[in-house]
Motif scaffolding. Structure first.
Motif, PDB file in Angstrom:
ATOM      1  N   THR A 136     -13.158  -4.343 -13.572  1.00 33.70           N
ATOM      2  CA  THR A 136     -12.813  -4.848 -12.244  1.00 33.70           C
ATOM      3  C   THR A 136     -11.539  -5.674 -12.293  1.00 33.70           C
ATOM      4  N   SER A 137     -11.400  -6.497 -13.325  1.00 33.22           N
ATOM      5  CA  SER A 137     -10.193  -7.319 -13.461  1.00 33.22           C
ATOM      6  C   SER A 137      -8.950  -6.450 -13.595  1.00 33.22           C
ATOM      7  N   LEU A 138      -9.035  -5.410 -14.413  1.00 27.66           N
ATOM      8  CA  LEU A 138      -7.904  -4.499 -14.569  1.00 27.66           C
ATOM      9  C   LEU A 138      -7.571  -3.821 -13.247  1.00 27.66           C
ATOM     10  N   ASP A 139      -8.586  -3.321 -12.550  1.00 31.93           N
ATOM     11  CA  ASP A 139      -8.344  -2.646 -11.278  1.00 31.93           C
ATOM     12  C   ASP A 139      -7.656  -3.573 -10.285  1.00 31.93           C
ATOM     13  N   ARG A 140      -8.075  -4.821 -10.270  1.00 31.46           N
ATOM     14  CA  ARG A 140      -7.494  -5.755  -9.303  1.00 31.46           C
ATOM     15  C   ARG A 140      -6.053  -6.107  -9.667  1.00 31.46           C
TER      16      ARG A 140
END
Length: 257
Positions: free
Chosen positions: A244-248
């Motif tokens: 999720t952190s990477l996607d954001r």
């Protein structure tokens, strides 16, 4: 923005990496990360093995955080050898124990040792630098934080590996620090933090204007490598948080010109 690479600091998945390194590296690659930043303690047993794991999954080594004890005259040769076997471009001091810098004379002695370590590291083809914990801002000697002492007294090519979350936890804004020490941050730690959630805050649900921070990191700091990191453990799944952190972060970068 498309010149920036995004990696994961392995501390974020430390338990799984220690127990199942091959599976964890495969998971990181599948998420879409371009590389991994290690800690010396996590790869010291066989750095060549971890280099092969990266190659097997098309990942780069983004760097290696090391302890203050591992850049002393009696230990630095082994540290350099481990990083060479790992294929790391950066050897970055993780932090200095504040008990070693209680006086201005001690601060100067520690910074002088950083200079000696930097020269030894650079002579072997690596970049050298320093990574901040929140203690580097809380700890004040002779009217200056330890962070300021380090970067006021070291050369401009001594990398400022700014950890955004650790800085904000101590009340310091990343943009102000990047502007105070420009062109010193080719490498940036992206870590969330909020007054309400502390280090449990996800990127995007924290107290940062990430678009402004990342733009400043690139334009003012000179960042070309971002390393996502989280350390606090709550009820979340660390692998889900990493994804999720990477996607954001990617979504933020994609909105920037």
């Amino acid at each position: 923005m498309d010149t920036v690479r995004i990696g994961l600091q392995i501390y974020s998945l430390r338990e799984d990496f220690a127990a199942r390194p091959a599976e964890t590296v495969a998971s990181i690659a599948a998420m879409g990360y371009q590389g991994i930043e290690f800690t010396l303690g996590s790869i010291r047993s066989d750095p060549a093995y971890y280099r092969r794991l990266l190659a097997d999954h098309g990942l780069a080594c983004f760097g290696c955080l090391t302890s203050w004890q591992d850049v002393q005259p009696e230990t630095i040769a082994e540290t350099i050898a481990c990083n060479r076997a790992l294929g790391s471009p950066f050897i970055v001091i993780g932090s200095v124990p504040t008990k070693l810098v209680t006086t201005l004379a001690e601060v100067r002695q520690v910074v002088a040792r950083m200079g000696e370590a930097q020269r030894a590291i650079q002579s072997e083809g690596f970049a050298a630098g320093y990574h901040n914990h929140d203690s580097d801002f809380f700890h004040v000697v002779d009217g200056k934080t330890l962070f300021e002492h380090v970067f006021d007294q070291t050369p401009e090519d001594f990398v400022m590996l700014l950890d955004t979350g650790n800085a904000l936890a101590a009340g310091y804004e990343s943009i102000a620090l990047l502007e105070k020490y420009p062109r010193r941050s080719p490498f940036l730690h992206i870590k969330g933090y909020s007054a309400e959630g502390g280090y449990l805050a996800y990127i995007g649900d924290d107290d940062f204007d990430w678009s402004a921070v990342l733009r400043c990191a690139i334009d003012t700091g000179g960042a070309r490598t971002f390393s996502i990191e989280f350390g606090a453990r709550g009820e979340y799944d660390p692998h889900e948080r990493a994804k999720t952190s990477l996607d954001r972060v990617q979504a933020i970068l994609e909105t920037e010109p």
